[in-house]
Enzyme design. Structure first.
Site, PDB file in Angstrom:
ATOM      1  N   ALA A   1       1.726   4.672   3.614  1.00  9.88           N
ATOM      2  CA  ALA A   1       0.529   4.560   2.770  1.00  9.88           C
ATOM      3  C   ALA A   1       0.838   3.674   1.580  1.00  9.88           C
ATOM      4  O   ALA A   1       1.955   3.658   1.072  1.00  9.88           O
ATOM      5  CB  ALA A   1       0.076   5.934   2.297  1.00  9.88           C
TER       6      ALA A   1
ATOM      7  N   HIS B   1     -17.133  16.086  12.201  1.00 12.08           N
ATOM      8  CA  HIS B   1     -18.326  15.437  11.648  1.00 12.08           C
ATOM      9  C   HIS B   1     -18.900  16.248  10.491  1.00 12.08           C
ATOM     10  O   HIS B   1     -18.952  17.478  10.560  1.00 12.08           O
ATOM     11  CB  HIS B   1     -19.380  15.295  12.755  1.00 12.08           C
ATOM     12  CG  HIS B   1     -20.602  14.554  12.327  1.00 12.08           C
ATOM     13  ND1 HIS B   1     -20.619  13.190  12.133  1.00 12.08           N
ATOM     14  CD2 HIS B   1     -21.845  15.001  12.028  1.00 12.08           C
ATOM     15  CE1 HIS B   1     -21.825  12.825  11.749  1.00 12.08           C
ATOM     16  NE2 HIS B   1     -22.579  13.905  11.675  1.00 12.08           N
TER      17      HIS B   1
ATOM     18  N   CYS C   1       7.501   7.315  -6.363  1.00 10.71           N
ATOM     19  CA  CYS C   1       6.277   7.760  -5.702  1.00 10.71           C
ATOM     20  C   CYS C   1       5.586   8.949  -6.366  1.00 10.71           C
ATOM     21  O   CYS C   1       4.359   8.998  -6.401  1.00 10.71           O
ATOM     22  CB  CYS C   1       6.555   8.049  -4.224  1.00 10.71           C
ATOM     23  SG  CYS C   1       8.174   8.722  -3.860  1.00 10.71           S
TER      24      CYS C   1
ATOM     25  N   LYS D   1       4.047   7.854  -9.844  1.00 10.86           N
ATOM     26  CA  LYS D   1       3.054   6.817  -9.506  1.00 10.86           C
ATOM     27  C   LYS D   1       1.797   7.455  -8.942  1.00 10.86           C
ATOM     28  O   LYS D   1       0.671   7.095  -9.329  1.00 10.86           O
ATOM     29  CB  LYS D   1       3.646   5.847  -8.495  1.00 10.86           C
ATOM     30  CG  LYS D   1       2.662   4.816  -7.961  1.00 10.86           C
ATOM     31  CD  LYS D   1       3.221   4.153  -6.714  1.00 10.86           C
ATOM     32  CE  LYS D   1       3.339   5.152  -5.561  1.00 10.86           C
ATOM     33  NZ  LYS D   1       3.991   4.561  -4.381  1.00 10.86           N
TER      34      LYS D   1
ATOM     35  N   GLU E   1      -0.157  -1.431  -6.249  1.00  5.62           N
ATOM     36  CA  GLU E   1      -0.460  -0.088  -6.756  1.00  5.62           C
ATOM     37  C   GLU E   1      -0.567  -0.082  -8.276  1.00  5.62           C
ATOM     38  O   GLU E   1      -1.504   0.503  -8.844  1.00  5.62           O
ATOM     39  CB  GLU E   1       0.616   0.887  -6.290  1.00  5.62           C
ATOM     40  CG  GLU E   1       0.546   1.179  -4.794  1.00  5.62           C
ATOM     41  CD  GLU E   1       1.718   1.995  -4.286  1.00  5.62           C
ATOM     42  OE1 GLU E   1       1.550   2.674  -3.270  1.00  5.62           O
ATOM     43  OE2 GLU E   1       2.805   1.941  -4.901  1.00  5.62           O
TER      44      GLU E   1
ATOM     45  N   GLY F   1      10.645  -7.046  -6.158  1.00  3.74           N
ATOM     46  CA  GLY F   1      11.755  -6.674  -5.295  1.00  3.74           C
ATOM     47  C   GLY F   1      12.749  -5.756  -5.979  1.00  3.74           C
ATOM     48  O   GLY F   1      12.779  -5.623  -7.206  1.00  3.74           O
TER      49      GLY F   1
ATOM     50  N   ARG G   1       2.572  -9.013   2.457  1.00  2.00           N
ATOM     51  CA  ARG G   1       3.133  -9.669   3.640  1.00  2.00           C
ATOM     52  C   ARG G   1       3.765  -8.620   4.548  1.00  2.00           C
ATOM     53  O   ARG G   1       4.462  -7.724   4.093  1.00  2.00           O
ATOM     54  CB  ARG G   1       4.190 -10.697   3.191  1.00  2.00           C
ATOM     55  CG  ARG G   1       4.809 -11.502   4.311  1.00  2.00           C
ATOM     56  CD  ARG G   1       5.580 -12.690   3.716  1.00  2.00           C
ATOM     57  NE  ARG G   1       6.515 -12.275   2.672  1.00  2.00           N
ATOM     58  CZ  ARG G   1       7.780 -11.926   2.909  1.00  2.00           C
ATOM     59  NH1 ARG G   1       8.251 -11.912   4.139  1.00  2.00           N
ATOM     60  NH2 ARG G   1       8.568 -11.581   1.900  1.00  2.00           N
TER      61      ARG G   1
ATOM     62  N   GLU H   1     -13.391  10.583  11.733  1.00  2.00           N
ATOM     63  CA  GLU H   1     -13.921  10.603  13.095  1.00  2.00           C
ATOM     64  C   GLU H   1     -14.167   9.201  13.638  1.00  2.00           C
ATOM     65  O   GLU H   1     -14.274   9.006  14.853  1.00  2.00           O
ATOM     66  CB  GLU H   1     -15.207  11.423  13.164  1.00  2.00           C
ATOM     67  CG  GLU H   1     -16.397  10.789  12.454  1.00  2.00           C
ATOM     68  CD  GLU H   1     -17.673  11.614  12.604  1.00  2.00           C
ATOM     69  OE1 GLU H   1     -17.923  12.125  13.717  1.00  2.00           O
ATOM     70  OE2 GLU H   1     -18.402  11.757  11.591  1.00  2.00           O
TER      71      GLU H   1
ATOM     72  N   GLU I   1      25.785  12.664  -9.879  1.00  2.00           N
ATOM     73  CA  GLU I   1      24.590  11.930 -10.292  1.00  2.00           C
ATOM     74  C   GLU I   1      24.697  11.605 -11.780  1.00  2.00           C
ATOM     75  O   GLU I   1      24.941  12.493 -12.602  1.00  2.00           O
ATOM     76  CB  GLU I   1      23.333  12.759 -10.024  1.00  2.00           C
ATOM     77  CG  GLU I   1      22.040  12.122 -10.523  1.00  2.00           C
ATOM     78  CD  GLU I   1      21.819  10.723  -9.996  1.00  2.00           C
ATOM     79  OE1 GLU I   1      21.762   9.783 -10.815  1.00  2.00           O
ATOM     80  OE2 GLU I   1      21.717  10.569  -8.759  1.00  2.00           O
TER      81      GLU I   1
ATOM     82  N   CYS J   1      12.250   8.340  -6.403  1.00  2.00           N
ATOM     83  CA  CYS J   1      10.955   8.882  -5.985  1.00  2.00           C
ATOM     84  C   CYS J   1      10.417   9.902  -6.974  1.00  2.00           C
ATOM     85  O   CYS J   1       9.275   9.822  -7.408  1.00  2.00           O
ATOM     86  CB  CYS J   1      11.069   9.503  -4.590  1.00  2.00           C
ATOM     87  SG  CYS J   1       9.528  10.235  -4.017  1.00  2.00           S
TER      88      CYS J   1
ATOM     89  N   TYR K   1       3.796  -3.645  -2.251  1.00  2.00           N
ATOM     90  CA  TYR K   1       2.944  -2.477  -2.491  1.00  2.00           C
ATOM     91  C   TYR K   1       3.065  -1.963  -3.927  1.00  2.00           C
ATOM     92  O   TYR K   1       2.092  -1.455  -4.501  1.00  2.00           O
ATOM     93  CB  TYR K   1       3.240  -1.380  -1.471  1.00  2.00           C
ATOM     94  CG  TYR K   1       4.562  -0.680  -1.633  1.00  2.00           C
ATOM     95  CD1 TYR K   1       4.682   0.484  -2.377  1.00  2.00           C
ATOM     96  CD2 TYR K   1       5.717  -1.174  -1.027  1.00  2.00           C
ATOM     97  CE1 TYR K   1       5.889   1.134  -2.528  1.00  2.00           C
ATOM     98  CE2 TYR K   1       6.931  -0.533  -1.157  1.00  2.00           C
ATOM     99  CZ  TYR K   1       7.015   0.609  -1.912  1.00  2.00           C
ATOM    100  OH  TYR K   1       8.223   1.250  -2.062  1.00  2.00           O
TER     101      TYR K   1
ATOM    102  N   THR L   1      10.962   7.125   1.034  1.00  2.00           N
ATOM    103  CA  THR L   1      11.571   8.425   0.786  1.00  2.00           C
ATOM    104  C   THR L   1      11.727   9.274   2.056  1.00  2.00           C
ATOM    105  O   THR L   1      12.806   9.812   2.306  1.00  2.00           O
ATOM    106  CB  THR L   1      10.764   9.192  -0.275  1.00  2.00           C
ATOM    107  OG1 THR L   1      10.864   8.495  -1.522  1.00  2.00           O
ATOM    108  CG2 THR L   1      11.278  10.605  -0.456  1.00  2.00           C
TER     109      THR L   1
END
Length: 451
Positions: free
Chosen positions: A341, A436, A47, A50, A180, A261, A203, A441, A34, A42, A176, A310
């Site tokens: 989400a 409830h 994510c 964010k 966001e 993108g 879209r 519900e 790495e 992520c 998204y 992710t």
């Protein structure tokens, strides 16, 4: 031939780390290289940070609602520097956790840029290593259109490290990430405009969801401009930015944020030294078992351009580790009914087919849809509405899709993802007793077909 490693993973993001850890746990000799940060997009610029910024932006809503519950609060003050410093500290903690996960699993961690020098060979910082299998998990990278002044714009990579909150922000994009970040900047107090070149953002999401979110964002005062795009960006003498649009209008801002993108991160990867081919979109071409056109090299995650989430990369990493080193436990990744989400404000939760997808697939559908003001808001003047929607096959009664816009949508949709995975019918939804009083519900009390 004896190899240095059974598996050499390039990229320590979610998918790469998952594959490496479990392969090592199955007895393989594994290395991970790495060059940036452990945890990938992520954890570092995606994510996780964010969501922390979304939490910060949402505090403004809580403060606004507090008066309805009897609280008298002094005028609040937001400090961007404190939020970013606290975010950075949490990311550093997570980096350490990822490091320990790898090392404690017996994985060799090499920090440096990895480059393929052959079908079974990788070079890292001048040192060459051989491997029976090589896994590419280098992820994606944001891209900005090639327009005059593009160097003046930022992307999500830079947004998490801004020294101060911009006073005026132009967010460009309709996915998204754009939605966001527009919500984050707006919620934290910046004057925010979202520009999208199409008729309506998000879209591919359900039409009701897209329309409902548009209406709610406009209620909050977010400036939405569709069929609009930037032609050039210029820096003015006072340091502000001037964005010239395709219709000739000029908008002033302190920050232009692009979310238009992401491309696969293949820079200086050495693919030309292998038989690895790219598809027509520029992503690495793989088969159903993530094998590239070079038999010894595999690829997973954003770099293959399938479902760029992710949890999907995690599942793909697990599938690779099992197939190679624990085949009796192997099972392919099921890309159907993946819960998703969008942490807009209000957030979106969705799983299964949209109404449009169901019709296109030939289903005769029944639509159950409800819009209501959440109980929490009844003691306030806030008029935000929650949307809940079920797409049902009229012939089999099977629930094909669940969609929500409203508080805790992501939390609620996770459980519904299990129901759809199990093939639940509308009758089974109806026969499930609700909790409830909750918003959730509503999904088991939708009785009237709206169309």
């Amino acid at each position: 031939m004896a190899y240095d490693f059974d598996l050499f993973v390039i990229g320590a993001g979610s998918g790469g780390v998952r594959a490496a850890r479990f392969a090592a746990g199955f007895g393989a000799k594994v290395a991970v290289a790495e060059s940036r940060y452990l945890g990938g997009t992520c954890v570092n610029v995606g994510c996780v940070p964010k969501k922390l910024l979304v939490y910060g932006a949402h505090v403004a809503d809580e403060l606004e609602q507090a008066a309805g519950f009897g609280w008298t609060l002094e005028e609040g003050h937001f400090d961007w520097g404190t939020l970013i410093a606290n975010k950075n500290r949490e990311i550093e903690r997570l980096n350490g956790i990822y490091r320990n996960l790898l090392l404690n699993s017996g994985v060799t961690l090499l920090q440096g840029h990895a480059r393929l020098t052959g079908a079974n060979e990788v070079e890292v910082e001048g040192q060459r290593y051989s491997a029976r299998h090589i896994l590419i998990a280098t992820g994606g990278w944001p891209q900005v259109p090639d327009i005059p002044g593009k160097e003046l714009a930022i992307t999500s990579n830079e947004a998490f490290y801004l020294k101060q909150l911009p006073r005026r922000v132009l967010v460009v994009g309709g996915g998204y990430i754009a939605v966001e970040f527009a919500g984050i900047f707006h919620g934290l107090g910046a004057s925010t405009t979202l520009l999208y070149r199409g008729d309506l953002f998000l879209r591919g999401f359900d039409g009701s969801v897209r329309t409902h979110l548009k209406e709610e964002l406009e209620k909050r005062g977010l400036d939405l401009q569709f069929n609009a795009d930037i032609q050039r960006i210029d820096k003015l003498e006072d340091g502000s930015l001037k964005a010239t649009l395709n219709d000739g209008r000029e908008l002033l801002a302190d920050c232009v944020f692009y979310a238009t993108g992401r491309r696969p991160m293949l820079d200086n990867l050495g693919l030309e030294n292998t038989g690895v081919e790219l598809d027509e979109r520029g992503f690495i071409r793989v088969d159903d078992q993530y094998q590239t056109t070079a038999p010894s090299i595999l690829a997973i995650g954003d770099v293959i351009g399938r479902v760029q989430l992710t949890p999907v990369a995690l599942a793909e990493g697990m599938a690779v580790a099992r197939r190679l080193f624990k085949p009796e436990q192997y099972r392919p990744v099921d890309y159907r009914n993946i819960p998703t989400a969008v942490f807009s404000q209000p957030p979106i939760g969705t799983v299964g087919l949209t109404e449009e997808q169901a019709l296109e697939a030939g289903h005769k559908v029944q639509i159950f849809e409800s819009r209501f003001r959440a109980m929490k808001l009844t003691l306030t003047d806030i008029q935000e509405k929650t949307l809940m929607k079920l797409v049902v096959d009229a012939e089999t009664d099977k629930v094909l899709g669940c969609h929500m816009v409203g508080p805790d949508a992501g939390e609620i949709i996770q459980g519904l993802g299990i129901a759809l995975k199990a093939g639940a019918t509308k009758q089974q939804f109806d026969e499930t007793i609700g909790v409830h009083p909750t918003a959730a519900e509503e999904f088991v009390t939708l009785r009237t077909i709206t169309r």
